[in-house]
Motif scaffolding. Structure first.
Motif, PDB file in Angstrom:
ATOM      1  N   GLY A 142       0.860  -1.180   0.000  1.00 25.80           N
ATOM      2  CA  GLY A 142       0.000   0.000   0.000  1.00 25.80           C
ATOM      3  C   GLY A 142       0.893   1.226   0.000  1.00 25.80           C
ATOM      4  O   GLY A 142       2.113   1.121  -0.066  1.00 25.80           O
ATOM      5  N   LEU A 143       0.296   2.370   0.078  1.00 22.59           N
ATOM      6  CA  LEU A 143       1.045   3.616   0.077  1.00 22.59           C
ATOM      7  C   LEU A 143       1.839   3.733   1.381  1.00 22.59           C
ATOM      8  O   LEU A 143       1.272   3.720   2.468  1.00 22.59           O
ATOM      9  CB  LEU A 143       0.083   4.801  -0.068  1.00 22.59           C
ATOM     10  CG  LEU A 143       0.711   6.181  -0.119  1.00 22.59           C
ATOM     11  CD1 LEU A 143       1.709   6.278  -1.264  1.00 22.59           C
ATOM     12  CD2 LEU A 143      -0.364   7.221  -0.260  1.00 22.59           C
ATOM     13  N   THR A 144       3.157   3.825   1.266  1.00 23.14           N
ATOM     14  CA  THR A 144       4.036   3.929   2.420  1.00 23.14           C
ATOM     15  C   THR A 144       4.607   5.334   2.476  1.00 23.14           C
ATOM     16  O   THR A 144       5.147   5.825   1.490  1.00 23.14           O
ATOM     17  CB  THR A 144       5.187   2.915   2.324  1.00 23.14           C
ATOM     18  OG1 THR A 144       4.627   1.604   2.153  1.00 23.14           O
ATOM     19  CG2 THR A 144       6.049   2.934   3.558  1.00 23.14           C
ATOM     20  N   ILE A 145       4.468   5.990   3.640  1.00 22.57           N
ATOM     21  CA  ILE A 145       4.947   7.360   3.798  1.00 22.57           C
ATOM     22  C   ILE A 145       6.034   7.369   4.858  1.00 22.57           C
ATOM     23  O   ILE A 145       5.794   6.972   6.000  1.00 22.57           O
ATOM     24  CB  ILE A 145       3.786   8.300   4.168  1.00 22.57           C
ATOM     25  CG1 ILE A 145       2.749   8.285   3.049  1.00 22.57           C
ATOM     26  CG2 ILE A 145       4.304   9.714   4.425  1.00 22.57           C
ATOM     27  CD1 ILE A 145       1.510   9.099   3.316  1.00 22.57           C
ATOM     28  N   PRO A 146       7.241   7.828   4.485  1.00 20.94           N
ATOM     29  CA  PRO A 146       8.375   7.786   5.405  1.00 20.94           C
ATOM     30  C   PRO A 146       8.423   9.000   6.339  1.00 20.94           C
ATOM     31  O   PRO A 146       9.162   9.945   6.120  1.00 20.94           O
ATOM     32  CB  PRO A 146       9.580   7.771   4.466  1.00 20.94           C
ATOM     33  CG  PRO A 146       9.113   8.570   3.288  1.00 20.94           C
ATOM     34  CD  PRO A 146       7.649   8.272   3.156  1.00 20.94           C
ATOM     35  N   CYS A 147       7.599   9.000   7.366  1.00 26.36           N
ATOM     36  CA  CYS A 147       7.661  10.050   8.373  1.00 26.36           C
ATOM     37  C   CYS A 147       7.340   9.420   9.718  1.00 26.36           C
ATOM     38  O   CYS A 147       6.841   8.296   9.779  1.00 26.36           O
ATOM     39  CB  CYS A 147       6.715  11.204   8.056  1.00 26.36           C
ATOM     40  SG  CYS A 147       4.977  10.866   8.309  1.00 26.36           S
ATOM     41  N   SER A 148       7.604  10.144  10.781  1.00 24.65           N
ATOM     42  CA  SER A 148       7.328   9.591  12.104  1.00 24.65           C
ATOM     43  C   SER A 148       5.822   9.529  12.337  1.00 24.65           C
ATOM     44  O   SER A 148       5.049  10.314  11.782  1.00 24.65           O
ATOM     45  CB  SER A 148       7.981  10.450  13.185  1.00 24.65           C
ATOM     46  OG  SER A 148       7.306  11.679  13.303  1.00 24.65           O
ATOM     47  N   GLU A 149       5.424   8.592  13.168  1.00 27.63           N
ATOM     48  CA  GLU A 149       4.012   8.455  13.496  1.00 27.63           C
ATOM     49  C   GLU A 149       3.497   9.714  14.185  1.00 27.63           C
ATOM     50  O   GLU A 149       2.391  10.177  13.901  1.00 27.63           O
ATOM     51  CB  GLU A 149       3.802   7.238  14.394  1.00 27.63           C
ATOM     52  CG  GLU A 149       2.358   6.986  14.729  1.00 27.63           C
ATOM     53  CD  GLU A 149       2.160   5.772  15.603  1.00 27.63           C
ATOM     54  OE1 GLU A 149       1.033   5.589  16.073  1.00 27.63           O
ATOM     55  OE2 GLU A 149       3.112   5.005  15.827  1.00 27.63           O
ATOM     56  N   ASP A 150       4.300  10.308  15.052  1.00 32.60           N
ATOM     57  CA  ASP A 150       3.886  11.528  15.753  1.00 32.60           C
ATOM     58  C   ASP A 150       3.619  12.671  14.783  1.00 32.60           C
ATOM     59  O   ASP A 150       2.619  13.392  14.915  1.00 32.60           O
ATOM     60  CB  ASP A 150       4.948  11.955  16.759  1.00 32.60           C
ATOM     61  CG  ASP A 150       5.066  11.007  17.938  1.00 32.60           C
ATOM     62  OD1 ASP A 150       4.094  10.259  18.215  1.00 32.60           O
ATOM     63  OD2 ASP A 150       6.128  11.009  18.590  1.00 32.60           O
ATOM     64  N   LEU A 151       4.499  12.849  13.814  1.00 38.14           N
ATOM     65  CA  LEU A 151       4.305  13.893  12.808  1.00 38.14           C
ATOM     66  C   LEU A 151       3.031  13.640  12.009  1.00 38.14           C
ATOM     67  O   LEU A 151       2.249  14.564  11.759  1.00 38.14           O
ATOM     68  CB  LEU A 151       5.514  13.962  11.867  1.00 38.14           C
ATOM     69  CG  LEU A 151       5.371  14.914  10.677  1.00 38.14           C
ATOM     70  CD1 LEU A 151       5.345  16.354  11.157  1.00 38.14           C
ATOM     71  CD2 LEU A 151       6.491  14.692   9.687  1.00 38.14           C
ATOM     72  N   PHE A 152       2.806  12.397  11.622  1.00 40.48           N
ATOM     73  CA  PHE A 152       1.630  12.057  10.828  1.00 40.48           C
ATOM     74  C   PHE A 152       0.341  12.308  11.621  1.00 40.48           C
ATOM     75  O   PHE A 152      -0.618  12.872  11.090  1.00 40.48           O
ATOM     76  CB  PHE A 152       1.694  10.607  10.363  1.00 40.48           C
ATOM     77  CG  PHE A 152       0.579  10.236   9.439  1.00 40.48           C
ATOM     78  CD1 PHE A 152       0.594  10.644   8.115  1.00 40.48           C
ATOM     79  CD2 PHE A 152      -0.498   9.494   9.882  1.00 40.48           C
ATOM     80  CE1 PHE A 152      -0.442  10.315   7.256  1.00 40.48           C
ATOM     81  CE2 PHE A 152      -1.529   9.158   9.041  1.00 40.48           C
ATOM     82  CZ  PHE A 152      -1.499   9.567   7.724  1.00 40.48           C
ATOM     83  N   VAL A 153       0.326  11.910  12.879  1.00 42.37           N
ATOM     84  CA  VAL A 153      -0.865  12.120  13.710  1.00 42.37           C
ATOM     85  C   VAL A 153      -1.126  13.615  13.878  1.00 42.37           C
ATOM     86  O   VAL A 153      -2.270  14.071  13.793  1.00 42.37           O
ATOM     87  CB  VAL A 153      -0.722  11.397  15.068  1.00 42.37           C
ATOM     88  CG1 VAL A 153      -1.812  11.818  16.036  1.00 42.37           C
ATOM     89  CG2 VAL A 153      -0.747   9.886  14.860  1.00 42.37           C
ATOM     90  N   GLU A 154      -0.072  14.390  14.095  1.00 43.26           N
ATOM     91  CA  GLU A 154      -0.227  15.847  14.224  1.00 43.26           C
ATOM     92  C   GLU A 154      -0.777  16.451  12.930  1.00 43.26           C
ATOM     93  O   GLU A 154      -1.680  17.287  12.954  1.00 43.26           O
ATOM     94  CB  GLU A 154       1.119  16.491  14.593  1.00 43.26           C
ATOM     95  CG  GLU A 154       1.091  17.992  14.655  1.00 43.26           C
ATOM     96  CD  GLU A 154       0.231  18.553  15.775  1.00 43.26           C
ATOM     97  OE1 GLU A 154      -0.227  19.703  15.648  1.00 43.26           O
ATOM     98  OE2 GLU A 154       0.010  17.859  16.786  1.00 43.26           O
ATOM     99  N   LEU A 155      -0.234  16.026  11.796  1.00 44.84           N
ATOM    100  CA  LEU A 155      -0.711  16.532  10.502  1.00 44.84           C
ATOM    101  C   LEU A 155      -2.175  16.184  10.273  1.00 44.84           C
ATOM    102  O   LEU A 155      -2.958  17.052   9.886  1.00 44.84           O
ATOM    103  CB  LEU A 155       0.142  15.972   9.368  1.00 44.84           C
ATOM    104  CG  LEU A 155      -0.332  16.310   7.953  1.00 44.84           C
ATOM    105  CD1 LEU A 155      -0.301  17.816   7.705  1.00 44.84           C
ATOM    106  CD2 LEU A 155       0.480  15.571   6.921  1.00 44.84           C
TER     107      LEU A 155
END
Length: 88
Positions: free
Chosen positions: A68-81
């Motif tokens: 699936g679509l894989t995004i290379p960022c931290s989980e914390d950053l993604f949740v904040e976004l």
């Protein structure tokens, strides 16, 4: 918490293929250990999310090892976004 209503993470590997409702997309987030999140398709149009997509393209091209679509960022950053996008 409202973010949990909008951003749903599937915990069961058996249910992953069936837990993506219409109008949503499953993505894999993380730098080493990947976690699966289900997000609204509307997030794809936001400039901040498009920046993450560009990073994913640079790192993985069109081959995503998780299937699936894989995004290379931290989980914390993604949740904040996604929290910020849910408030727009």
């Amino acid at each position: 918490m409202a973010i949990h209503k909008i951003l749903r993470r599937s915990l069961s590997a058996e249910k992953r293929s069936t837990e993506v409702p219409n109008g949503h997309l499953a993505v894999y987030i993380g730098e080493s250990e990947k976690k699966r999140f289900v997000i609204p398709l509307s997030y794809l149009n936001h400039p901040y999310f498009q920046e993450l997509l560009c990073q994913a393209e640079e790192e993985f091209g069109f081959h995503h090892p998780m299937g699936g679509l894989t995004i290379p960022c931290s989980e914390d950053l993604f949740v904040e976004l996604t929290y910020r996008l849910s408030r727009v």
